[in-house]
Design a protein around this motif. Structure first.
Motif, PDB file in Angstrom:
ATOM      1  N   GLY A 566       0.799  -1.218   0.000  1.00 36.16           N
ATOM      2  CA  GLY A 566       0.000   0.000   0.000  1.00 36.16           C
ATOM      3  C   GLY A 566       0.829   1.264   0.000  1.00 36.16           C
ATOM      4  O   GLY A 566       0.314   2.349   0.324  1.00 36.16           O
ATOM      5  N   TYR A 567       2.102   1.140  -0.359  1.00 36.05           N
ATOM      6  CA  TYR A 567       2.965   2.325  -0.440  1.00 36.05           C
ATOM      7  C   TYR A 567       3.015   2.848  -1.876  1.00 36.05           C
ATOM      8  O   TYR A 567       2.366   2.310  -2.784  1.00 36.05           O
ATOM      9  N   ASP A 568       3.824   3.893  -2.083  1.00 39.68           N
ATOM     10  CA  ASP A 568       3.891   4.539  -3.395  1.00 39.68           C
ATOM     11  C   ASP A 568       5.221   4.329  -4.102  1.00 39.68           C
ATOM     12  O   ASP A 568       5.307   4.481  -5.320  1.00 39.68           O
ATOM     13  N   ALA A 569       6.262   4.034  -3.368  1.00 39.29           N
ATOM     14  CA  ALA A 569       7.586   3.866  -3.960  1.00 39.29           C
ATOM     15  C   ALA A 569       8.356   2.850  -3.137  1.00 39.29           C
ATOM     16  O   ALA A 569       8.003   2.561  -1.984  1.00 39.29           O
ATOM     17  N   LEU A 570       9.446   2.316  -3.729  1.00 36.72           N
ATOM     18  CA  LEU A 570      10.188   1.256  -3.056  1.00 36.72           C
ATOM     19  C   LEU A 570      11.660   1.332  -3.438  1.00 36.72           C
ATOM     20  O   LEU A 570      11.996   1.640  -4.584  1.00 36.72           O
ATOM     21  N   SER A 571      12.527   1.062  -2.477  1.00 36.17           N
ATOM     22  CA  SER A 571      13.968   0.945  -2.730  1.00 36.17           C
ATOM     23  C   SER A 571      14.401  -0.485  -2.465  1.00 36.17           C
ATOM     24  O   SER A 571      14.142  -1.032  -1.388  1.00 36.17           O
ATOM     25  N   MET A 572      15.119  -1.077  -3.431  1.00 33.87           N
ATOM     26  CA  MET A 572      15.631  -2.439  -3.285  1.00 33.87           C
ATOM     27  C   MET A 572      17.034  -2.467  -2.683  1.00 33.87           C
ATOM     28  O   MET A 572      17.615  -3.533  -2.553  1.00 33.87           O
ATOM     29  N   GLN A 573      17.585  -1.319  -2.318  1.00 35.71           N
ATOM     30  CA  GLN A 573      19.005  -1.304  -1.955  1.00 35.71           C
ATOM     31  C   GLN A 573      19.359  -1.971  -0.628  1.00 35.71           C
ATOM     32  O   GLN A 573      20.370  -2.660  -0.541  1.00 35.71           O
ATOM     33  N   PRO A 574      18.577  -1.814   0.439  1.00 39.43           N
ATOM     34  CA  PRO A 574      18.995  -2.403   1.726  1.00 39.43           C
ATOM     35  C   PRO A 574      19.130  -3.923   1.641  1.00 39.43           C
ATOM     36  O   PRO A 574      18.210  -4.609   1.211  1.00 39.43           O
ATOM     37  N   ASN A 575      20.294  -4.442   2.046  1.00 37.44           N
ATOM     38  CA  ASN A 575      20.536  -5.879   1.888  1.00 37.44           C
ATOM     39  C   ASN A 575      20.401  -6.655   3.186  1.00 37.44           C
ATOM     40  O   ASN A 575      20.992  -7.717   3.359  1.00 37.44           O
ATOM     41  N   SER A 576      19.589  -6.143   4.093  1.00 37.30           N
ATOM     42  CA  SER A 576      19.143  -6.896   5.268  1.00 37.30           C
ATOM     43  C   SER A 576      17.984  -6.128   5.877  1.00 37.30           C
ATOM     44  O   SER A 576      17.779  -4.947   5.569  1.00 37.30           O
ATOM     45  N   GLY A 577      17.243  -6.797   6.768  1.00 38.91           N
ATOM     46  CA  GLY A 577      16.155  -6.107   7.439  1.00 38.91           C
ATOM     47  C   GLY A 577      16.649  -4.932   8.252  1.00 38.91           C
ATOM     48  O   GLY A 577      16.034  -3.856   8.276  1.00 38.91           O
ATOM     49  N   ALA A 578      17.781  -5.117   8.934  1.00 36.73           N
ATOM     50  CA  ALA A 578      18.338  -4.036   9.745  1.00 36.73           C
ATOM     51  C   ALA A 578      18.774  -2.864   8.869  1.00 36.73           C
ATOM     52  O   ALA A 578      18.598  -1.698   9.243  1.00 36.73           O
ATOM     53  N   GLN A 579      19.331  -3.152   7.685  1.00 38.36           N
ATOM     54  CA  GLN A 579      19.683  -2.073   6.761  1.00 38.36           C
ATOM     55  C   GLN A 579      18.434  -1.357   6.269  1.00 38.36           C
ATOM     56  O   GLN A 579      18.451  -0.138   6.030  1.00 38.36           O
ATOM     57  N   GLY A 580      17.332  -2.103   6.130  1.00 38.95           N
ATOM     58  CA  GLY A 580      16.078  -1.484   5.739  1.00 38.95           C
ATOM     59  C   GLY A 580      15.573  -0.521   6.802  1.00 38.95           C
ATOM     60  O   GLY A 580      15.103   0.576   6.497  1.00 38.95           O
ATOM     61  N   GLU A 581      15.670  -0.942   8.053  1.00 34.52           N
ATOM     62  CA  GLU A 581      15.290  -0.042   9.148  1.00 34.52           C
ATOM     63  C   GLU A 581      16.111   1.243   9.078  1.00 34.52           C
ATOM     64  O   GLU A 581      15.578   2.359   9.184  1.00 34.52           O
ATOM     65  N   MET A 726      17.293  -9.746   2.604  1.00 34.25           N
ATOM     66  CA  MET A 726      17.024  -8.511   1.854  1.00 34.25           C
ATOM     67  C   MET A 726      15.954  -7.744   2.602  1.00 34.25           C
ATOM     68  O   MET A 726      14.976  -8.337   3.055  1.00 34.25           O
ATOM     69  N   GLY A 727      16.145  -6.425   2.707  1.00 34.26           N
ATOM     70  CA  GLY A 727      15.205  -5.593   3.441  1.00 34.26           C
ATOM     71  C   GLY A 727      14.792  -4.343   2.707  1.00 34.26           C
ATOM     72  O   GLY A 727      14.976  -3.231   3.208  1.00 34.26           O
ATOM     73  N   PRO A 728      14.229  -4.479   1.482  1.00 34.08           N
ATOM     74  CA  PRO A 728      13.796  -3.291   0.751  1.00 34.08           C
ATOM     75  C   PRO A 728      12.773  -2.496   1.537  1.00 34.08           C
ATOM     76  O   PRO A 728      12.063  -3.049   2.380  1.00 34.08           O
ATOM     77  N   ILE A 729      12.710  -1.205   1.283  1.00 31.94           N
ATOM     78  CA  ILE A 729      11.758  -0.365   2.015  1.00 31.94           C
ATOM     79  C   ILE A 729      10.730   0.238   1.067  1.00 31.94           C
ATOM     80  O   ILE A 729      11.041   0.690  -0.020  1.00 31.94           O
ATOM     81  N   GLY A 730       9.468   0.189   1.514  1.00 33.16           N
ATOM     82  CA  GLY A 730       8.386   0.865   0.832  1.00 33.16           C
ATOM     83  C   GLY A 730       8.067   2.151   1.573  1.00 33.16           C
ATOM     84  O   GLY A 730       8.128   2.197   2.805  1.00 33.16           O
ATOM     85  N   VAL A 731       7.707   3.197   0.819  1.00 32.82           N
ATOM     86  CA  VAL A 731       7.421   4.498   1.436  1.00 32.82           C
ATOM     87  C   VAL A 731       6.219   5.147   0.772  1.00 32.82           C
ATOM     88  O   VAL A 731       5.897   4.879  -0.383  1.00 32.82           O
TER      89      VAL A 731
END
Length: 967
Positions: A566-581, A726-731
């Motif tokens: 339900g987000y609008d954009a996403l980054s695939m760069q973080p390579n762990s959940g902690a990096q996603g945080e 992998m920890g991509p982030i949605g925003v």
């Protein structure tokens, strides 16, 4: 009419449906589980469990589920859109030759890739030995005293080195970190971003300037430099240390077979990537980083350390050492927010070293260097000006014909490094051949050279080479331990890998019911594409037009994840959940800064939160304020309101997990989001429990602003024994301009100058086909069913166990979400039996323990996932009920606290064959407590390990083989 015409074609085709293979319970089992809870349908369960206000008003927009054949055929067509050129780009990534015995028996083997992090070491001795080998490789090649069991990538390891330097530097007033300008550009960028969030100043300059800097707490050098020069770093290290600075060296692992170790030159920290030890480039990852430092800095070392201890019988045994540094205990005081490591890839690298041995590795390194000498000699003969007089595998030459050379290279399907002004750089690898050198001469010199590779080789042999100056030649022996000198035939190597695998319990043996970690099926069809050469052999910095297949797959996966969240954009760069945080919190902070609210630095975190939440907050220079939970485990609304209101001028965000870490759907979650927004903050929703949301609700619909997604949980990337992840982030759209960018490969849709959080632009892109395949084969209906069955399995298990153990928290109608917490504290108080005793006894029943003492001490958090059948869940219930009966015997006095099967668990073969058996229960019961165990007995190879002994006697290198032979 014949039998063959009874069913329609559509009905028959549904029998090939992947959904029924992913979801464990069939229709009969589903009905039985629902009936046991007094329910008539799945809809009735979901209605009783999930708040109506957060249910999605429409279905997902992924499409229908695809069969395995259709999904793989389509993905193969996408893969073929990638153009796999010969890569000489280097810059930290190199082609490698993965030994097939490792490819088939480790990377493609569920016995290795489905295992969990070795928190229960008695059933993880195999991967622990492989990791200890990795640490030994690191120690030998770097010349340091203490090594970790892997970090995420070279760039983030360098950022961790900077944080360590700040912690241990004696130049306490200094706030500046120096980075040599010949460090890889992606490393500089990641370290610069980390420094900005910590509030450190960064200076990037000529390494020789370090000696004159008295205002720095640390420095980072590259050995060899990004353009290939073998740097004389020893006097620079000494000068920096004289000014109380801590010096980190980013080193190339293959070069260290020939080059003097950084440790012998005085380095404080040595780090780098182990990728070229048999791990494909994979368009950027996953790869294991190595990290080593001095023993005196062991309390500041980031990540995990494997140590040697002993078991109850005195046998040598391995375990994760100094576990008190883990985030769930130290929280905002943690050294780092690292949770996922790169265990599978570290194991591949360690097996690569074991297979080749010191002689084989040195031969590989010498061959790479000889080919580089030949290339350099030929170019110099032809009047080409090299930038440096020294090199290992990389030469850089100046040219006025750069565009012409790059165009000719493209015609030959060759990639050279072209991002250095007025120059071209070429890095050779173990995959380079003499024919490749001849081709490079043709490309660079436009076939006008008359050079002969064989003749040049003879000349180099006759005249020698000073490309590695004598003072930099490695003199000491490395990898002398027997493990690196015993398994060089494929037969021996195969048996060594299998022997270690047999010591480990993985998902291919039994259910791993770890709460919060979501150990679900990693389907074989999902795993197949990761070793396709079109995905595996791509350099992350190749031209975008060569990676059209990767971009298409990543864009499709991004669109699906945006729909799911339900987000609008996403980054695939973080390579762990902690990096996603970390990346999500950066986006929040940058957003506040853009609005003139840079003073907002308060992060509200519930007391139940996963430990990486507060650890990530401190990495973003936030001040953590804890929000209390009520007796039912929900966020205390009154406490949240009071603190959000009081701190509204400084409030940056709330970090919240949904469903809660206590395993319930909090009814007030939308109100919680509103309270934070009303007081000027953003809502970060931890994606750890997305497996209870997909298709039913979503973070964006609930009201949060950003989430990371654990692709290694909800979206089926396997845990690999502790990584990759992998920890991509949605925003939401207002945060999209603040997503990470990349210094080498610019990304669209975010700020041009935004810093990177990982070394590669798409993080560990090589494992994204797993999640793509999972979503494609499940489709709209399958993804929603996965969530429903995760809820069904958890509620069935909790309902059955509640008759024997108290379930700590429940939500509406006494239901839970996708996990439950069994409270063992009353039994501990009554009998002295601990949650640790139960965890170890479960091994005798053939199970890995649930998550222990998180989020509440003295409890077990259990998550069966949707992939487990009723049969397997019933086996686990049977084990837990039987263990409750064993506790009852201690409670009644039939067994004493120090003479019962829980106290002595787990039981090894050595245990039950002991001629001096003098226990209150018989041998048969020790090993086979229920009949089902006999059908497929898993034997732990060591007895309960002495953690205290291991920490007091910290040994993190390979012990003598004789100790195992004695065992």
């Amino acid at each position: 009419m014949t039998n063959t015409t009874v069913n329609s074609l559509e009905h028959l085709e549904q029998k090939q449906d992947f959904i029924q293979r992913h979801i464990g319970p069939d229709a009969v089992q589903t009905e039985a589980m629902l009936n046991s809870m007094g329910l008539n349908s799945m809809d009735e369960l979901i209605s009783q469990t999930v708040p109506e206000s957060i249910k999605l008003p429409q279905s997902l927009n992924i499409g229908d589920s695809r069969t395995e054949v259709d999904a793989l055929n389509y993905l193969k067509s996408i893969a073929k859109e990638n153009k796999v050129f010969k890569s000489y780009i280097g810059n930290g990534y190199h082609p490698t030759l993965t030994p097939n015995v490792i490819l088939r028996n480790v990377l493609e083997n569920p016995g290795w890739y489905t295992a969990y992090t070795p928190y229960q070491p008695e059933i993880a001795q195999g991967r622990l030995e492989a990791l200890l080998n990795f640490q030994q490789i690191t120690l030998d090649l770097t010349g340091m005293e203490l090594a970790s069991a892997s970090l995420l990538d070279e760039a983030t390891a360098a950022a961790e080195a900077m944080a360590l330097a700040k912690r241990v530097s004696k130049n306490k007033k200094a706030n500046t970190y120096f980075i040599a300008d010949d460090v890889h550009p992606q490393t500089i960028d990641v370290v610069r971003m980390r420094a900005e969030m910590f509030g450190f100043d960064i200076v990037v300059g000529n390494k020789n300037e370090i000696a004159d800097r008295e205002d720095i707490f640390g420095a980072l050098l590259q050995y060899t430099s990004t353009s290939g020069e073998i740097n004389n770093i020893e006097p620079i290290i000494a000068a920096a240390q004289a000014n109380k600075a801590v010096v980190a060296i980013a080193a190339d692992i293959m070069s260290l077979m020939l080059l003097k170790s950084p440790g012998s030159m005085g380095a404080d920290v040595v780090l780098g990537s182990a990728q070229r030890f048999g791990v494909p480039m994979c368009y950027g990852g996953p790869h294991a980083a190595f990290f080593a430092t001095k023993d005196k800095h062991k309390r500041s070392l980031p990540g995990r350390i494997i140590g040697v201890s002993k078991d109850r019988r005195g046998n040598p045994a391995l375990r994760m050492a100094m576990q008190t540094r883990e985030q769930h205990i130290r929280r905002e005081k943690a050294n780092s927010n690292i949770c996922t490591a790169q265990v599978l890839l570290a194991n591949m690298a360690s097996f690569y070293a074991v297979y080749h041995g010191p002689v084989g590795l040195k031969t590989i390194a010498q061959r790479i260097h000889r080919l580089t000498d030949i290339l350099a000699s030929g170019l110099q003969k032809s009047g080409v000006q090299l930038m440096h007089d020294t090199w290992f595998d990389t030469i850089t030459f100046k040219t006025d014909h750069k565009a012409d050379i790059i165009a000719r290279a493209e015609q030959h399907q060759v990639n050279l490094r072209s991002d250095i002004d007025g120059a071209i750089s070429i890095s050779l690898s173990e995959a380079t051949t003499r024919q490749d050198i001849a081709e490079l001469f043709d490309i660079i010199l436009n076939k006008q050279h008359g050079l002969d590779v064989e003749q040049l080789d003879d000349e180099v042999m006759a005249n020698g080479t000073n490309a590695i100056p004598e003072e930099f030649v490695r003199q000491d022996a490395v990898l002398t331990h027997a493990n690196f000198n015993s398994y060089h035939s494929e037969t021996d190597m195969l048996r060594y890998i299998k022997r270690l695998e047999n010591k480990d319990l993985a998902l291919n043996h039994s259910m791993i019911s770890l709460g919060s970690c979501t150990m679900k099926l990693n389907a074989t069809a999902e795993m197949i594409p990761i070793t396709w050469p079109e995905f595996a052999n791509m350099h992350p910095f190749c031209p975008n037009e060569q990676a059209k297949g990767y971009h298409k797959m990543i864009n499709e996966l991004s669109d699906w994840l945006i729909d799911i969240t339900g987000y609008d954009a996403l980054s695939m760069q973080p390579n762990s959940g902690a990096q996603g945080e970390y990346a999500g919190l950066i986006a929040i902070q940058k957003y506040h800064e853009s609005r003139g609210d840079s003073h907002r630095n308060i992060c509200l975190i519930p007391s139940s939160a996963h430990g990486t939440n507060p650890a990530s907050a401190q990495m973003a220079s936030m001040k953590v304020v804890v929000v209390e939970c009520d007796k039912k485990g929900n966020i205390d609304i009154a406490d949240l309101t009071a603190k959000a209101t009081e701190l509204k001028d400084q409030l940056s965000c709330l970090m919240v997990t949904y469903p809660s870490t206590h395993g319930v759907y909090e009814e007030t979650i939308q109100q919680i989001c509103d309270i934070v927004h009303e007081n000027g903050g953003q809502v970060y929703m931890d994606g750890a429990n997305m497996n209870a949301q997909v298709g039913i609700t979503s973070p964006g619909f609930i009201g949060s602003d950003v989430s990371h997604l654990n692709l290694h949980k909800t979206f089926c990337i396997p845990h690999g024994g502790g990584g990759p992840g992998m920890g991509p982030i949605g925003v939401k759209s207002h945060l999209a301009p603040f997503l990470p960018n990349h210094p080498v490969m610019k990304l669209e849709g975010t700020g041009e100058n935004n810093g990177a959080v990982s070394a590669a632009q798409f993080g560990s892109a090589g494992i994204l086909p797993i999640s793509w395949a999972y979503i494609a084969m499940m489709g709209d209906d399958g993804l929603k069913q996965a969530t429903e069955y995760a809820i069904l399995n958890a509620n069935y298990l909790a309902n059955q166990l509640s008759q024997h153990y108290p379930i700590l928290y429940t939500g509406r109608n006494g239901r839970i979400a996708h996990e439950c917490i069994v409270d063992l504290r009353p039994l501990k108080e009554a009998t002295g039996i601990t949650e640790m005793d139960v965890a170890k006894r479960l091994m005798d029943y053939g199970f890995h323990a649930p998550t222990m003492s998180f989020p509440v001490a003295g409890t077990l958090m259990i998550e069966p996932t949707e992939s487990e059948s009723k049969f397997e869940i019933d086996r686990f219930i049977e084990a837990m009920v039987a263990i409750r009966g064993e506790i009852a015997k201690v409670e009644s006095g039939e067994w004493t606290l120090d003479n019962n099967p829980l106290h002595f668990a787990p039981h090894t073969q050595q245990d039950v064959l002991d001629p001096e058996w003098n226990r209150a229960y018989d041998r048969q019961y020790a090993a086979f407590p229920v009949a089902s165990v006999a059908n497929d007995k898993f034997w732990p190879t060591v007895s309960r390990i002495d953690d205290v002994y291991g920490d007091r006697n910290l040994i993190c290198s390979c012990p003598a083989v004789e100790s195992y032979r004695d065992e």
